[in-house]
Design a protein around this motif. Structure first.
Motif, PDB file in Angstrom:
ATOM      1  N   LEU A 195      -6.177  -1.312  29.226  1.00 37.42           N
ATOM      2  CA  LEU A 195      -6.886  -2.595  29.221  1.00 37.42           C
ATOM      3  C   LEU A 195      -7.060  -3.145  30.634  1.00 37.42           C
ATOM      4  N   GLY A 196      -6.019  -3.011  31.457  1.00 36.24           N
ATOM      5  CA  GLY A 196      -6.124  -3.466  32.846  1.00 36.24           C
ATOM      6  C   GLY A 196      -7.168  -2.678  33.616  1.00 36.24           C
ATOM      7  N   GLY A 197      -7.223  -1.376  33.402  1.00 34.09           N
ATOM      8  CA  GLY A 197      -8.215  -0.537  34.074  1.00 34.09           C
ATOM      9  C   GLY A 197      -9.634  -0.876  33.676  1.00 34.09           C
ATOM     10  N   VAL A 198      -9.862  -1.108  32.393  1.00 32.73           N
ATOM     11  CA  VAL A 198     -11.202  -1.478  31.916  1.00 32.73           C
ATOM     12  C   VAL A 198     -11.600  -2.841  32.477  1.00 32.73           C
ATOM     13  N   GLY A 199     -10.660  -3.791  32.440  1.00 27.96           N
ATOM     14  CA  GLY A 199     -10.954  -5.123  32.980  1.00 27.96           C
ATOM     15  C   GLY A 199     -11.225  -5.078  34.479  1.00 27.96           C
ATOM     16  N   GLY A 200     -10.433  -4.291  35.213  1.00 31.81           N
ATOM     17  CA  GLY A 200     -10.633  -4.164  36.650  1.00 31.81           C
ATOM     18  C   GLY A 200     -11.964  -3.515  36.988  1.00 31.81           C
ATOM     19  N   ALA A 201     -12.348  -2.501  36.235  1.00 32.07           N
ATOM     20  CA  ALA A 201     -13.646  -1.850  36.450  1.00 32.07           C
ATOM     21  C   ALA A 201     -14.786  -2.813  36.150  1.00 32.07           C
ATOM     22  N   ALA A 202     -14.632  -3.621  35.102  1.00 33.64           N
ATOM     23  CA  ALA A 202     -15.671  -4.595  34.757  1.00 33.64           C
ATOM     24  C   ALA A 202     -15.820  -5.639  35.860  1.00 33.64           C
ATOM     25  N   LEU A 203     -14.705  -6.125  36.386  1.00 35.32           N
ATOM     26  CA  LEU A 203     -14.780  -7.090  37.482  1.00 35.32           C
ATOM     27  C   LEU A 203     -15.340  -6.446  38.750  1.00 35.32           C
TER      28      LEU A 203
END
Length: 151
Positions: A60-68
């Motif tokens: 979840l952190g990786g997906v959120g970081g990529a989105a940001l």
């Protein structure tokens, strides 16, 4: 087929089938299960580390970081920001998951004297129904072993 060749083929087939034959009684073959019973010798309170690290925080952190990161700049800079955001988010998410969910929890070490005389130690979550001197079963093996009362 020549007679010698057919005899060799028949011999090979017979040896192959004999290799599949079941083992004798009590050899621990497939489907056999040993029932382990004994009496509780000692119960000691302790803690055990949980293995709750599922990796969901990192994902979840990786997906959120990529989105940001995708919101930053354009072209190659945007790609770099997405990769950096994904890595940073994955590390942060993994840290948060371990901080909140991977805490030691109360447990008990139960020492059981088996009917054979052997002592077995099992560390498990606290089971209030166990007491010293009680007849018990040991279910499972290794890290999954649990001591349960006989009823």
């Amino acid at each position: 087929m020549k007679p010698a060749t057919s005899w060799v083929a028949a011999l090979f087939f017979a040896v192959s089938l004999s290799a599949c034959a079941s083992s004798g009684d009590g050899n621990g073959g497939p489907g056999e299960m040993e029932i382990r019973t004994g009496r509780v010798e000692q119960i000691t309170l302790t803690q055990m580390q949980t293995n709750h690290d599922t990796g969901i925080g990192a994902v979840l952190g990786g997906v959120g970081g990529a989105a940001l990161g995708s919101l930053v700049g354009g072209g190659t800079g945007r790609d770099v920001a997405m990769v950096a955001g994904a890595l940073g988010g994955a590390l942060g998410g993994n840290y948060m998951e371990k901080k909140h969910y991977d805490q030691p929890k109360e447990a008990e070490q139960v020492i059981v004297r088996m009917n054979s005389g052997v002592l077995v130690s099992v560390t498990q979550p606290i089971n209030q129904s166990l007491a010293k001197g009680m007849k018990v079963f040991i279910e499972g093996t290794g890290n999954e072993a649990r001591v349960v009362p006989q009823n």
